[in-house]
Design a protein around this motif. Sequence first.
Motif, PDB file in Angstrom:
ATOM      1  N   PHE A  19       0.844  -1.202   0.000  1.00 31.45           N
ATOM      2  CA  PHE A  19       0.000   0.000   0.000  1.00 31.45           C
ATOM      3  C   PHE A  19       0.878   1.251   0.000  1.00 31.45           C
ATOM      4  O   PHE A  19       1.803   1.367   0.825  1.00 31.45           O
ATOM      5  CB  PHE A  19      -0.917   0.033   1.232  1.00 31.45           C
ATOM      6  N   PRO A  20       0.597   2.214  -0.880  1.00 33.54           N
ATOM      7  CA  PRO A  20       1.461   3.396  -0.961  1.00 33.54           C
ATOM      8  C   PRO A  20       1.404   4.290   0.262  1.00 33.54           C
ATOM      9  O   PRO A  20       2.329   5.060   0.506  1.00 33.54           O
ATOM     10  CB  PRO A  20       0.928   4.128  -2.202  1.00 33.54           C
ATOM     11  N   SER A  21       0.332   4.210   1.048  1.00 38.74           N
ATOM     12  CA  SER A  21       0.211   5.096   2.210  1.00 38.74           C
ATOM     13  C   SER A  21       1.359   4.897   3.188  1.00 38.74           C
ATOM     14  O   SER A  21       1.788   5.848   3.861  1.00 38.74           O
ATOM     15  CB  SER A  21      -1.132   4.866   2.906  1.00 38.74           C
ATOM     16  N   TYR A  22       1.893   3.663   3.275  1.00 41.19           N
ATOM     17  CA  TYR A  22       3.024   3.420   4.170  1.00 41.19           C
ATOM     18  C   TYR A  22       4.273   4.161   3.684  1.00 41.19           C
ATOM     19  O   TYR A  22       5.053   4.690   4.490  1.00 41.19           O
ATOM     20  CB  TYR A  22       3.301   1.921   4.259  1.00 41.19           C
ATOM     21  N   SER A  76       0.777   3.374 -10.278  1.00 43.63           N
ATOM     22  CA  SER A  76       1.143   4.800 -10.323  1.00 43.63           C
ATOM     23  C   SER A  76       1.132   5.434  -8.939  1.00 43.63           C
ATOM     24  O   SER A  76       2.005   6.257  -8.618  1.00 43.63           O
ATOM     25  CB  SER A  76       0.201   5.560 -11.260  1.00 43.63           C
ATOM     26  N   ASP A  77       0.167   5.067  -8.084  1.00 42.06           N
ATOM     27  CA  ASP A  77       0.135   5.630  -6.727  1.00 42.06           C
ATOM     28  C   ASP A  77       1.359   5.195  -5.925  1.00 42.06           C
ATOM     29  O   ASP A  77       1.954   6.000  -5.186  1.00 42.06           O
ATOM     30  CB  ASP A  77      -1.138   5.193  -5.998  1.00 42.06           C
ATOM     31  N   LEU A  89       4.276   4.219  -7.172  1.00 42.80           N
ATOM     32  CA  LEU A  89       5.444   4.879  -7.752  1.00 42.80           C
ATOM     33  C   LEU A  89       5.531   6.338  -7.307  1.00 42.80           C
ATOM     34  O   LEU A  89       6.626   6.853  -7.038  1.00 42.80           O
ATOM     35  CB  LEU A  89       5.389   4.788  -9.280  1.00 42.80           C
ATOM     36  N   ASP A  90       4.395   6.991  -7.222  1.00 45.14           N
ATOM     37  CA  ASP A  90       4.374   8.388  -6.804  1.00 45.14           C
ATOM     38  C   ASP A  90       4.968   8.541  -5.404  1.00 45.14           C
ATOM     39  O   ASP A  90       5.889   9.347  -5.180  1.00 45.14           O
ATOM     40  CB  ASP A  90       2.927   8.905  -6.824  1.00 45.14           C
ATOM     41  N   ASP A  91       4.464   7.747  -4.469  1.00 48.75           N
ATOM     42  CA  ASP A  91       4.960   7.872  -3.096  1.00 48.75           C
ATOM     43  C   ASP A  91       6.387   7.342  -2.959  1.00 48.75           C
ATOM     44  O   ASP A  91       7.164   7.838  -2.130  1.00 48.75           O
ATOM     45  CB  ASP A  91       4.016   7.150  -2.134  1.00 48.75           C
ATOM     46  N   TYR A  92       6.739   6.350  -3.779  1.00 50.11           N
ATOM     47  CA  TYR A  92       8.121   5.863  -3.740  1.00 50.11           C
ATOM     48  C   TYR A  92       9.087   6.947  -4.229  1.00 50.11           C
ATOM     49  O   TYR A  92      10.155   7.158  -3.628  1.00 50.11           O
ATOM     50  CB  TYR A  92       8.280   4.609  -4.597  1.00 50.11           C
ATOM     51  N   VAL A  93       8.741   7.623  -5.292  1.00 46.33           N
ATOM     52  CA  VAL A  93       9.608   8.680  -5.823  1.00 46.33           C
ATOM     53  C   VAL A  93       9.742   9.814  -4.799  1.00 46.33           C
ATOM     54  O   VAL A  93      10.829  10.375  -4.603  1.00 46.33           O
ATOM     55  CB  VAL A  93       9.057   9.198  -7.167  1.00 46.33           C
ATOM     56  N   GLN A  94       8.635  10.153  -4.119  1.00 45.32           N
ATOM     57  CA  GLN A  94       8.710  11.192  -3.084  1.00 45.32           C
ATOM     58  C   GLN A  94       9.620  10.745  -1.938  1.00 45.32           C
ATOM     59  O   GLN A  94      10.412  11.538  -1.414  1.00 45.32           O
ATOM     60  CB  GLN A  94       7.307  11.504  -2.549  1.00 45.32           C
ATOM     61  N   LEU A  95       9.486   9.479  -1.531  1.00 46.43           N
ATOM     62  CA  LEU A  95      10.378   8.936  -0.506  1.00 46.43           C
ATOM     63  C   LEU A  95      11.832   8.987  -0.988  1.00 46.43           C
ATOM     64  O   LEU A  95      12.739   9.368  -0.231  1.00 46.43           O
ATOM     65  CB  LEU A  95       9.975   7.495  -0.186  1.00 46.43           C
ATOM     66  N   ALA A 127      10.790   3.273 -14.015  1.00 47.77           N
ATOM     67  CA  ALA A 127       9.414   2.817 -14.263  1.00 47.77           C
ATOM     68  C   ALA A 127       8.416   3.950 -14.092  1.00 47.77           C
ATOM     69  O   ALA A 127       7.371   3.990 -14.767  1.00 47.77           O
ATOM     70  CB  ALA A 127       9.076   1.657 -13.325  1.00 47.77           C
ATOM     71  N   ALA A 128       8.727   4.901 -13.210  1.00 48.09           N
ATOM     72  CA  ALA A 128       7.827   6.038 -13.000  1.00 48.09           C
ATOM     73  C   ALA A 128       7.721   6.924 -14.236  1.00 48.09           C
ATOM     74  O   ALA A 128       6.754   7.680 -14.384  1.00 48.09           O
ATOM     75  CB  ALA A 128       8.293   6.865 -11.801  1.00 48.09           C
ATOM     76  N   LEU A 129       8.717   6.838 -15.136  1.00 46.26           N
ATOM     77  CA  LEU A 129       8.667   7.639 -16.364  1.00 46.26           C
ATOM     78  C   LEU A 129       7.695   7.073 -17.391  1.00 46.26           C
ATOM     79  O   LEU A 129       7.439   7.715 -18.411  1.00 46.26           O
ATOM     80  CB  LEU A 129      10.065   7.723 -16.994  1.00 46.26           C
ATOM     81  N   THR A 130       7.157   5.895 -17.135  1.00 50.19           N
ATOM     82  CA  THR A 130       6.290   5.248 -18.120  1.00 50.19           C
ATOM     83  C   THR A 130       4.815   5.408 -17.811  1.00 50.19           C
ATOM     84  O   THR A 130       3.972   4.938 -18.573  1.00 50.19           O
ATOM     85  CB  THR A 130       6.611   3.742 -18.208  1.00 50.19           C
ATOM     86  N   VAL A 131       4.460   6.062 -16.702  1.00 51.03           N
ATOM     87  CA  VAL A 131       3.049   6.212 -16.356  1.00 51.03           C
ATOM     88  C   VAL A 131       2.497   7.491 -16.986  1.00 51.03           C
ATOM     89  O   VAL A 131       3.258   8.369 -17.420  1.00 51.03           O
ATOM     90  CB  VAL A 131       2.833   6.226 -14.824  1.00 51.03           C
ATOM     91  N   VAL A 132       1.183   7.614 -17.007  1.00 50.06           N
ATOM     92  CA  VAL A 132       0.565   8.765 -17.670  1.00 50.06           C
ATOM     93  C   VAL A 132       0.360   9.945 -16.722  1.00 50.06           C
ATOM     94  O   VAL A 132       0.093  11.057 -17.178  1.00 50.06           O
ATOM     95  CB  VAL A 132      -0.795   8.361 -18.295  1.00 50.06           C
ATOM     96  N   GLN A 133       0.459   9.713 -15.427  1.00 44.54           N
ATOM     97  CA  GLN A 133       0.219  10.797 -14.465  1.00 44.54           C
ATOM     98  C   GLN A 133       1.376  11.799 -14.509  1.00 44.54           C
ATOM     99  O   GLN A 133       2.526  11.455 -14.205  1.00 44.54           O
ATOM    100  CB  GLN A 133       0.065  10.239 -13.044  1.00 44.54           C
TER     101      GLN A 133
END
Length: 932
Positions: free
Chosen positions: A692-695, A742-743, A745-751, A778-784
């Motif tokens: 879960f990305p919330s962690y 994507s969610d 990846l988003d929080d992983y990149v912020q971390l 991998a985060a470069l391949t998402v649409v967000q």
Amino acid sequence: MADIPALLAALDVFTRTPDKASLDKANTWLQEFQHSPEAWSTCNVLLLSPDAPLSAKIFAAQTFRTKVTYDLSQVDSANLPAFRDTLLAALETYKSGPRNIVVQICLALAGLAMQFPSWDNAVETMINKFGSNPITVPTLLQFLTLLPEELHTNHRVPITDDEWHDRLSILVTSNVHKVLDLLTVYIQASGVTTEIQSQIFACLRSWIVSGEVNLSDLTSSPLLGFAFEAISSDQLFDSAVELICDIIHETQEIDDNMALIELIVPRVIALKPLLSKDHENPDRIRGYARIFAEAGETYRMMIVRHTETFYPIMEALVECSAYPDLDIVPITFQFWSRLAQVIGKKSSVPPLFAQAYRSVMTVIIKHLQFPPDDTPLSGQEAEDFRAFRHVMGDTLKDCCDVLEAESCLLATYEMISNALLHNRDTLSWQEIEAPLFALRSMGAVVDPKDDNSVPKILHLIPQLPLHPRVRYAALLIISRYTEWINMHPNFIQPQLQYISAGFEVADLEVSAAAGQALKYLCQDCKQHLVEVLPTLHTFLHTIASKLLQDDRRKIYEAIAHVISAMPMEKAAESLKSFCLDILAIIHAVANKTGQATKQELQAASDGLENLEAMLYVIGSFGEELPIACQNTCQEAWSIFRVFLSKYGSDSELAERTSRVLRYGLSFFDRAVLPVAAEVVASMSMGFQATGFPSYLWIGGKLVGRFGDEEDQNLHAAFSELFRHATNKLVNLLQVQPAGNLSDVLDDYVQLSMQILHQTPDIYFDPSTFPLAFQATCAALTVVQSDVVCSALDVFQEIFHHQCLDPSTPNPPNFITYAHTIHNVLESQGAVFIGLLLMGLVGDFPPETDSLVISIFRIVATIWPTQMLAWLPDVLQRMPSTSVPVQVKHKFLADVTAAITGSKFDQVRYSVINFHRESRRARDRRRTAALDK
């Protein structure tokens, strides 16, 4: 000519219902064909072949238009006259249609004229060739209509600004009088058809809107008179309305166009009786409304200065505002708004203006009424009407600007009170609800010092009928007037009573409105409600079980506003009291033997949401916690730790808990330090177990806040968190596409960004960094877009890290960092550069262009040999539909020359040119798709 059978076969695919793969294959083939030099001759054959299918002829015409825009350089300049003659011959062939072929050929000719400097007499050529024969006049008019539009809107033609100005002057400006004279001749010609007249109006509009026509020329032209006369024709009505509106709009420079305005205004006013004559024809009323609205907006200053002369235009717009068709009514709104901005600045409002705005206010309130119960709106109709009511509410605010809010509020109040006084028994709820909605809308501009109208409105509310829709509207009025109530606290208690009664109503919308009213009352009147807090606490316990969670949350939010107005120690005690009630529910669920029931888990989830709402409002008590809060951080975490260990695999509960932890971190700040390592470890285990990305989100917040602390246990916890998070994410990416994550990846990149900034030794650990780099790729391949932007920020930080700068002496750990980065680029560099370039020409958001170019340049500077080894294969893998082959070749040659010559600034320009050319190809594909 060998391409013709393949072309026909590809076009035939679109006439059937094939699978997506066949469509994509045919589309790709056609796009590549359009790029080829052979397309010129092939399309010429198809266009002039009587046996070719219609779809092939249309495609050939579209291809000519596209190639003139993008590929005219493929034609030798000596052959341009012959090509022009080919297009003219094709236009002669299709003089009777189909229209879409005629349009495409005319666009091709216009584009050719823009790029063919020696063809200075393009308009004269077209007039001479097509202007004498009645059969070809429509073709000429089509070209003349499109020519100024194409010059002003087709920015894809590769000419400089100076060249564009020259061609505009030669092709359009110098031909204005010639075209106006021609249109005048045509419209007066005997036997002229309504179809040609309509084309004449469209052509005149095009030249006027281009800005090249001197409007004074219309004062002596019969064209203006013909346009107003055409209003009486059903066939010409729409085109006449469009032309008249455009002419009026272009006369905004009042002083320069006064002679023409003096001809326009009497003709516009003469249309006013038609509003009554054609009242049953909404299409005509819509056209009249557009003319009156355009005249009103354009000449509003003259209406203010010469009111009696121009007042018929205002009267006509009042009539249009009162029309029952609600698609027509909003045509007038912009006029009322812009006129109000002028009148509202005057010290006094002339009686005629006041009369007009009072009429508008009355009809708008009438339009606000919902339909009778026996003909209710449903579905999208109901949603559209609710949205439109708010638009009408904005016009009511315009009325307040002119008439003053107090006057409008009193007039609306009297509508309700008179209705209740004289026909209460027969009154429908719709007749009461509409003016209540108006009072709510106008409440946005109420004067806080108004001691006349607002007290009457608030005294009226308890006397209103008990119908749910009426109560709903009344409660929302209270929500809107809370700032006024704050300045008049004697009104708080009656409003609290009415709000409390609203929670008892079974209708869900009424209780929701009560929650909103309580929230705003507590927010704006919090200092007056401190003494009422115990009553609110008791009320909450009494009513909570009967409410929906959304309404309960609003009450907790309201209570938090009151707490925020209390002295700090007392506020802390009160907050602790409410929070302990919630934490007791969560504690009971967490420590229950066996699994909690669904209802118990929902109660815990609701409690977490309520706790989040309170912490969001309170924010923080400052750096030093009050005594009541000093031990609660550890106590609260001991509950959450057990709760997460037992129910952290439930995504909703994990998300709810993480949001509370986020606000708890802001609230407790450094008081979190004693348990921070334990919280980080819990987040690490939670993500390992669930994904879960919330962690990761909370982990990143903790690193951002405490990453610079000299605490070995905390540092070790951060290291474990990042290592476990990276391994888990890479494992997830092996079984799921990045788009599904994507969610995460988003929080992983912020971390990652926090770890990189605060603890680079953890980020550049040789055992973790290769996987972290892979996951961020991998985060470069998402649409967000936000995920892509964040990932690029991380790469920017990596490649601009001081450890990669050989010009400065670096400490030993920086040498290790640099070695780690070099090793990863050796193995993953080709993939990374491929993702970077594919995103640049594909789906990366435009705001990342400079970032991508900067990253590419620094990579090429540090790894020049590797870049030259990576690029050929990277470019080969990029589809030609995204980047044409010749663009790839040029880019590779440019980058190679820049690197071998050690001119690394030139790498930047190579990428910019690559991006520009690929964007042109993308625009070309989009144009082709629109044509299809």
